[in-house]
Design an enzyme around this catalytic site. Structure first.
Site, mmCIF file in Angstrom:
data_model
loop_
_atom_site.group_PDB
_atom_site.id
_atom_site.type_symbol
_atom_site.label_atom_id
_atom_site.label_comp_id
_atom_site.label_asym_id
_atom_site.label_seq_id
_atom_site.Cartn_x
_atom_site.Cartn_y
_atom_site.Cartn_z
ATOM 1 N N CYS A 10 0.835 -1.200 0.000
ATOM 2 C CA CYS A 10 0.000 0.000 0.000
ATOM 3 C C CYS A 10 0.876 1.259 0.000
ATOM 4 O O CYS A 10 1.548 1.532 -0.978
ATOM 5 C CB CYS A 10 -0.975 -0.035 1.170
ATOM 6 S SG CYS A 10 -2.335 1.156 1.017
ATOM 7 N N HIS A 99 -3.657 -5.287 -0.272
ATOM 8 C CA HIS A 99 -3.266 -5.840 1.036
ATOM 9 C C HIS A 99 -3.336 -7.371 1.002
ATOM 10 O O HIS A 99 -4.417 -7.949 1.170
ATOM 11 C CB HIS A 99 -4.180 -5.297 2.134
ATOM 12 C CG HIS A 99 -3.943 -3.862 2.439
ATOM 13 N ND1 HIS A 99 -3.064 -3.437 3.400
ATOM 14 C CD2 HIS A 99 -4.441 -2.728 1.869
ATOM 15 C CE1 HIS A 99 -3.040 -2.109 3.437
ATOM 16 N NE2 HIS A 99 -3.871 -1.662 2.507
ATOM 17 N N GLU A 101 -2.239 -9.326 3.241
ATOM 18 C CA GLU A 101 -2.218 -9.856 4.605
ATOM 19 C C GLU A 101 -3.591 -9.980 5.229
ATOM 20 O O GLU A 101 -3.720 -10.517 6.344
ATOM 21 C CB GLU A 101 -1.334 -8.970 5.494
ATOM 22 C CG GLU A 101 -1.948 -7.650 5.957
ATOM 23 C CD GLU A 101 -1.915 -6.525 4.933
ATOM 24 O OE1 GLU A 101 -2.208 -5.377 5.318
ATOM 25 O OE2 GLU A 101 -1.601 -6.786 3.755
ATOM 26 N N GLY A 156 -13.324 -11.245 27.019
ATOM 27 C CA GLY A 156 -13.116 -11.548 25.618
ATOM 28 C C GLY A 156 -11.892 -12.424 25.426
ATOM 29 O O GLY A 156 -11.108 -12.640 26.345
ATOM 30 N N ARG A 227 -14.955 7.109 24.840
ATOM 31 C CA ARG A 227 -13.806 6.206 24.943
ATOM 32 C C ARG A 227 -12.764 6.746 25.924
ATOM 33 O O ARG A 227 -12.191 5.997 26.708
ATOM 34 C CB ARG A 227 -13.184 5.993 23.564
ATOM 35 C CG ARG A 227 -13.999 5.069 22.652
ATOM 36 C CD ARG A 227 -13.379 4.968 21.269
ATOM 37 N NE ARG A 227 -14.093 4.002 20.421
ATOM 38 C CZ ARG A 227 -13.831 2.711 20.375
ATOM 39 N NH1 ARG A 227 -12.861 2.216 21.124
ATOM 40 N NH2 ARG A 227 -14.522 1.902 19.589
#
Length: 448
Positions: A10, A99, A101, A156, A227
């Protein structure tokens, strides 16, 4: 000069082009999402060995290469961009506009393997248990024989793997803390205590700070502000808990464990590259400068699929390893607009029904992440003989393994219908349910 093989991806390809005399120009069309990459006829590049003449890859660019740099040749293009893969075999420099990946470049791993193994001659002798063993040795040296670590646990997969890893490293000197910020999933605190304390042997304490968080969030609607408030309050609580541990163990708790992943870092700060801040993750860009605890982040350079592989290597049960991600700020960023106890409770019920229906229909495991968002809008409805004016909710299900890119999951209509019927009938306050069909990019997985 060092003759080290280089693969620019990229911006990396555009940087190679700029340095070696190529040109990068604004494109007339942007290219985000799936694109068909077509190899040049007769091209036998080592980088594309084993690939068909045309393959799907994932794009995320507006600017594009308009002139190939000196010494480079074209490998492939798309209908929108002539030069999406270039190479200089003499210097072993390669560039890709797409990309390889990410999840949605199915043959991307073949390109990466061609570069790493065939071109760069790397040895294939690394396994995930090596990563665990290296961390265990490093953290023992960092913390010392008497040091203690406090750990942020959300339930999580990320924080679970990080906690089990730290527990293996220093045992009883690791103190896991789960903070109930009033925005957890339904019955989450009880379930996490069972899973981590009873099944994984982790010393876990749950701190109920729901009133504290909800008071601070009152009237706040901006997602970045949410946040940062949540991130800062989390740290305040962990510092308070570390002081309690210090009192009990003679001032030995100086470290905070977090399950930060590489995508969190990429989206929060410019890290090892020119990526822009997309949104602040509470465990990265939302941390206050006054924080006294030193961070330990064993998963900071791993993607989600690698974390799951590590969890399996550590012997964590499959249900925990394959659990969908849950954001640190919790439902506070899934209740769009102001967060109130009533709106959180409404979303908890809707979210629980949605997850239950996914399990019942067999669609939970193939989905990378699924959740419900409560929108800050109302709609007119009719129930029985009466008019309603209630909240709109939206279901978001995505396919992904790396969480850098994602496509919406093609959930069957009958499953959607069951979800809609149950949520609208069983959750008082919601009278309309939508389904999000956007991909990442250009959207993100979470709405805030």
């Amino acid at each position: 000069e060092r003759e080290v093989p280089i693969l620019g991806i990229c911006y990396g390809m555009q940087e190679l082009a700029y340095v070696f005399g190529g040109e990068v120009s604004p494109g007339t069309k942007r290219e985000y999402g799936k694109a068909q990459v077509k190899r040049i006829k007769g091209c036998d590049s080592q980088l594309f060995e084993g690939l068909p003449e045309e393959a799907q890859m994932w794009m995320s660019h507006a600017d594009k290469l308009s002139k190939v740099p000196t010494g480079f040749t074209k490998i492939a293009g798309t209908d929108n961009a002539d030069f999406v893969a270039i190479e200089n075999t003499q210097t072993k420099m390669y560039g890709l506009q797409f990309h390889p990946e990410v999840t949605h470049s199915p043959l991307g791993p073949t390109i990466l393997k061609n570069f790493v193994v065939t071109i760069a001659k790397a040895q294939q002798d690394w396994v995930m248990t090596d990563y665990a063993n290296e961390f265990i040795q490093d953290v023992r040296q960092t913390v010392g024989p008497d040091g203690h670590v406090i750990g942020a646990v959300s339930g999580g997969v990320d924080s679970t793997v990080a906690a089990v890893l730290m527990n293996k490293a220093i045992g009883h000197r690791f103190h896991a803390v789960m903070v109930d910020n009033g925005c957890l999933r339904k019955d989450e605190a009880v379930n996490v205590l069972k899973r981590l304390r009873d099944k994984c042997g982790v010393d876990l304490k749950c701190v109920d700070a729901s009133d504290r968080f909800l008071t601070l969030l009152k009237g706040v609607t901006d997602p970045e502000q949410k946040r940062k408030i949540i991130g800062g309050t989390f740290i305040d609580i962990f510092q308070e808990e570390s002081e309690r541990i210090n009192e009990a163990h003679g001032g030995a708790c100086d470290f905070l464990l977090q399950g930060t992943l590489y995508p969190d870092v990429i989206e929060s700060i410019s890290y090892k590259g020119p990526s822009a801040t997309i949104k602040t993750h509470h465990n990265v860009g939302g941390l206050p400068a006054s924080m006294k605890l030193k961070l330990i982040e064993p998963l900071r350079e791993l993607f989600k699929d690698e974390v799951r592989e590590l969890g399996i290597a550590l012997g964590i049960e499959a249900d925990s390893v394959w659990r969908h991600p849950f954001p640190g700020p919790g439902l506070a960023i899934r209740v769009l607009g102001e967060v109130t106890p009533e709106r959180v409770a409404m979303l908890q019920e809707a979210d629980a029904i949605m997850i239950e229906e996914l399990h019942k229909s067999g669609h939970y495991r193939p989905i990378g992440q699924a959740f419900v968002v409560l929108l800050p809008v109302k709609s007119v409805g009719v129930m029985g003989d009466g008019r309603t004016y209630e909240n709109v909710a939206c279901v978001r299900c995505v396919e992904t393994t790396d969480y850098m890119t994602a496509d919406f999951y093609h959930l069957p209509y009958d499953v959607m219908s069951n979800m809609s019927g149950r949520i609208i009938n069983e959750v008082r306050g919601i009278n309309r349910l939508c389904y999000d069909i956007s991909s990442k990019p250009p959207a993100t997985i979470e709405w805030e």
